[in-house]
Design a protein around this motif. Structure first.
Motif, PDB file in Angstrom:
ATOM      1  N   ARG A  62      11.158  12.101 -27.812  1.00  0.00           N
ATOM      2  CA  ARG A  62      10.589  13.323 -27.240  1.00  0.00           C
ATOM      3  C   ARG A  62       9.075  13.374 -27.416  1.00  0.00           C
ATOM      4  N   GLY A  63       8.476  12.214 -27.624  1.00  0.00           N
ATOM      5  CA  GLY A  63       7.040  12.145 -27.841  1.00  0.00           C
ATOM      6  C   GLY A  63       6.244  12.166 -26.558  1.00  0.00           C
ATOM      7  N   VAL A  64       4.932  12.133 -26.711  1.00  0.00           N
ATOM      8  CA  VAL A  64       4.027  12.300 -25.579  1.00  0.00           C
ATOM      9  C   VAL A  64       4.172  11.166 -24.561  1.00  0.00           C
ATOM     10  N   PHE A  65       4.350   9.926 -25.033  1.00  0.00           N
ATOM     11  CA  PHE A  65       4.447   8.810 -24.082  1.00  0.00           C
ATOM     12  C   PHE A  65       5.735   8.873 -23.267  1.00  0.00           C
ATOM     13  N   ASN A  66       6.822   9.278 -23.894  1.00  0.00           N
ATOM     14  CA  ASN A  66       8.072   9.431 -23.142  1.00  0.00           C
ATOM     15  C   ASN A  66       7.997  10.610 -22.182  1.00  0.00           C
ATOM     16  N   ASN A  67       7.280  11.663 -22.563  1.00  0.00           N
ATOM     17  CA  ASN A  67       7.097  12.799 -21.650  1.00  0.00           C
ATOM     18  C   ASN A  67       6.322  12.377 -20.412  1.00  0.00           C
ATOM     19  N   ILE A  68       5.262  11.583 -20.622  1.00  0.00           N
ATOM     20  CA  ILE A  68       4.477  11.081 -19.488  1.00  0.00           C
ATOM     21  C   ILE A  68       5.324  10.155 -18.624  1.00  0.00           C
ATOM     22  N   LEU A  69       6.111   9.304 -19.289  1.00  0.00           N
ATOM     23  CA  LEU A  69       6.972   8.374 -18.558  1.00  0.00           C
ATOM     24  C   LEU A  69       7.995   9.116 -17.710  1.00  0.00           C
ATOM     25  N   GLU A  70       8.556  10.188 -18.257  1.00  0.00           N
ATOM     26  CA  GLU A  70       9.540  10.973 -17.515  1.00  0.00           C
ATOM     27  C   GLU A  70       8.891  11.691 -16.345  1.00  0.00           C
ATOM     28  N   LEU A  71       7.687  12.216 -16.529  1.00  0.00           N
ATOM     29  CA  LEU A  71       6.970  12.884 -15.438  1.00  0.00           C
ATOM     30  C   LEU A  71       6.648  11.917 -14.311  1.00  0.00           C
ATOM     31  N   ALA A  72       6.449  10.634 -14.672  1.00  0.00           N
ATOM     32  CA  ALA A  72       6.147   9.619 -13.665  1.00  0.00           C
ATOM     33  C   ALA A  72       7.398   9.095 -12.977  1.00  0.00           C
ATOM     34  N   GLY A  73       8.551   9.625 -13.362  1.00  0.00           N
ATOM     35  CA  GLY A  73       9.799   9.224 -12.719  1.00  0.00           C
ATOM     36  C   GLY A  73      10.568   8.151 -13.455  1.00  0.00           C
ATOM     37  N   GLY A  74      10.131   7.776 -14.638  1.00  0.00           N
ATOM     38  CA  GLY A  74      10.822   6.749 -15.409  1.00  0.00           C
ATOM     39  C   GLY A  74      11.829   7.346 -16.381  1.00  0.00           C
ATOM     40  N   GLU A  75      12.507   6.488 -17.092  1.00  0.00           N
ATOM     41  CA  GLU A  75      13.474   6.913 -18.091  1.00  0.00           C
ATOM     42  C   GLU A  75      12.870   6.830 -19.485  1.00  0.00           C
ATOM     43  N   ARG A  76      13.297   7.709 -20.338  1.00  0.00           N
ATOM     44  CA  ARG A  76      12.805   7.703 -21.711  1.00  0.00           C
ATOM     45  C   ARG A  76      13.238   6.417 -22.423  1.00  0.00           C
ATOM     46  N   GLN A  77      12.327   5.895 -23.252  1.00  0.00           N
ATOM     47  CA  GLN A  77      12.579   4.644 -23.949  1.00  0.00           C
ATOM     48  C   GLN A  77      12.519   4.860 -25.463  1.00  0.00           C
ATOM     49  N   LEU A  78      13.262   4.034 -26.180  1.00  0.00           N
ATOM     50  CA  LEU A  78      13.196   4.057 -27.636  1.00  0.00           C
ATOM     51  C   LEU A  78      12.169   3.000 -28.054  1.00  0.00           C
ATOM     52  N   PHE A  79      10.883   3.357 -27.891  1.00  0.00           N
ATOM     53  CA  PHE A  79       9.801   2.391 -28.068  1.00  0.00           C
ATOM     54  C   PHE A  79       9.802   1.753 -29.461  1.00  0.00           C
ATOM     55  N   MET A  80       9.907   2.567 -30.492  1.00  0.00           N
ATOM     56  CA  MET A  80       9.801   2.048 -31.855  1.00  0.00           C
ATOM     57  C   MET A  80      11.071   1.315 -32.312  1.00  0.00           C
ATOM     58  N   GLY A  81      12.130   1.414 -31.556  1.00  0.00           N
ATOM     59  CA  GLY A  81      13.377   0.755 -31.926  1.00  0.00           C
ATOM     60  C   GLY A  81      13.767  -0.371 -30.994  1.00  0.00           C
ATOM     61  N   ASP A  82      12.892  -0.712 -30.046  1.00  0.00           N
ATOM     62  CA  ASP A  82      13.206  -1.756 -29.076  1.00  0.00           C
ATOM     63  C   ASP A  82      12.352  -2.986 -29.386  1.00  0.00           C
ATOM     64  N   GLU A  83      13.009  -4.132 -29.540  1.00  0.00           N
ATOM     65  CA  GLU A  83      12.294  -5.351 -29.905  1.00  0.00           C
ATOM     66  C   GLU A  83      11.236  -5.744 -28.887  1.00  0.00           C
ATOM     67  N   LYS A  84      11.469  -5.471 -27.601  1.00  0.00           N
ATOM     68  CA  LYS A  84      10.517  -5.916 -26.589  1.00  0.00           C
ATOM     69  C   LYS A  84       9.209  -5.133 -26.614  1.00  0.00           C
ATOM     70  N   TYR A  85       9.184  -3.987 -27.293  1.00  0.00           N
ATOM     71  CA  TYR A  85       7.958  -3.188 -27.366  1.00  0.00           C
ATOM     72  C   TYR A  85       7.212  -3.369 -28.689  1.00  0.00           C
ATOM     73  N   PHE A  86       7.881  -3.914 -29.689  1.00  0.00           N
ATOM     74  CA  PHE A  86       7.293  -3.942 -31.034  1.00  0.00           C
ATOM     75  C   PHE A  86       5.951  -4.660 -31.062  1.00  0.00           C
ATOM     76  N   ARG A  87       5.897  -5.869 -30.534  1.00  0.00           N
ATOM     77  CA  ARG A  87       4.659  -6.664 -30.611  1.00  0.00           C
ATOM     78  C   ARG A  87       3.525  -6.014 -29.844  1.00  0.00           C
ATOM     79  N   HIS A  88       3.843  -5.442 -28.687  1.00  0.00           N
ATOM     80  CA  HIS A  88       2.793  -4.800 -27.888  1.00  0.00           C
ATOM     81  C   HIS A  88       2.222  -3.589 -28.625  1.00  0.00           C
ATOM     82  N   ILE A  89       3.091  -2.778 -29.199  1.00  0.00           N
ATOM     83  CA  ILE A  89       2.628  -1.599 -29.941  1.00  0.00           C
ATOM     84  C   ILE A  89       1.825  -2.026 -31.159  1.00  0.00           C
TER      85      ILE A  89
END
Length: 300
Positions: A136-163
């Protein structure tokens, strides 16, 4: 009187001021190096380092036989190289842009704004990321407003290195640019004036005046960074680590911590740490040799 004696007599006060620093380094950096022998012993705290029996290379054999070691080594290499590729050149570009900025006030403003994140502690930084990248954080809110689906950024391996790496870019770019700005401040204004009279534009002045002046600094900083490529910061990786992203977030520094302090396997963790440091030393020597050959500037 020889030349060396004349130098000693002239700078004797400065040499004497070095003595406390040399003593400090010897006591806290060189004497503890004896602890490396733990990697070759079956260490028991009750017996101490001297009383623990030798096991030779047994711990190193365990390291290379372990099914966890190669994936963790691979994670460390990917994350380290990824971070080096992004965090090393961006401060150079920032320093060049600030130095070539016509408005000195605006340049100072940009420098202060980019420098400020470095003052944020790693614990606070990771806390901020957990809040902003929460479901429910700011990045997921922006993503949802842009028409995307909310993501579990901190719990997804594919996002860890980028973050991990992009947050390091945000935090360290301003700080790392300071040394390049200091080098550029030593460039004679007469060179810029002569270049302007010859019709050189801003880009040409950067290429032919600024870059040659900071190349020796770039070579030295790159050598130092390359020499620590395997020594990723433990604190940030450990704080960002969870059961969902453990496959990519487990690196050598967190692995050594868990084996050494949590599993109380001191000899094994010392062997992993020693292996890590030897690889860093080899990389440092190779990069230093390459820098000396290409740029004529090196650490030694």
């Amino acid at each position: 009187m020889t030349k060396n004696k004349l130098l000693w007599k002239r700078w004797r006060v400065l040499y004497l001021m070095l003595i406390p620093g040399i003593i400090y380094i010897f006591i806290f950096n060189y004497i503890p190096m004896y602890g490396v022998t733990i990697a070759f012993k079956d260490f028991y705290a009750s017996k101490g380092i001297l009383g623990s029996p030798w096991v030779g290379l047994e711990h190193f054999k365990r390291v290379f036989r372990s099914p966890d070691f190669l994936p963790i080594l691979w994670n460390t290499l990917i994350l380290s190289i990824y971070q080096l590729v992004l965090t090393f050149p961006i401060p150079i570009f920032l320093a060049l842009l600030i130095n070539s900025c016509q408005s000195k006030k605006f340049g100072k403003f940009v420098q202060n704004v980019t420098y400020a994140p470095y003052l944020v502690s790693v614990v606070v930084l990771v806390g901020m990321m957990m809040i902003m990248f929460a479901p429910r954080g700011v990045f997921n809110n922006i993503l949802e407003l842009a028409g995307g689906e909310r993501q579990l950024f901190m719990g997804d391996e594919k996002y860890f290195r980028h973050i991990f790496v992009l947050s390091a870019v945000w935090q360290t770019t301003g700080w790392n640019s300071i040394i390049y700005l200091a080098t550029l401040s030593g460039v004679s204004p007469e060179l810029y004036e002569a270049a302007r009279m010859d019709g050189a534009n801003k880009l040409q002045r950067i290429i032919h005046i600024d870059m040659p002046h900071i190349i020796p600094t770039i070579a030295i900083i790159l050598t130092l960074n390359a020499g620590a490529v395997m020594s990723m910061g433990f604190e940030k990786a450990y704080l960002m680590q969870n059961d969902l992203n453990i496959g990519v977030s487990e690196i050598l520094s967190t692995y050594v911590y868990k084996k050494g302090l949590l599993d109380i396997d001191y000899g094994y963790s010392a062997a992993v740490g020693l292996f890590n440091n030897v690889i860093n030393l080899i990389i440092l020597l190779l990069v230093n040799k390459a820098a000396k050959k290409i740029t004529k500037s090196s650490l030694f």
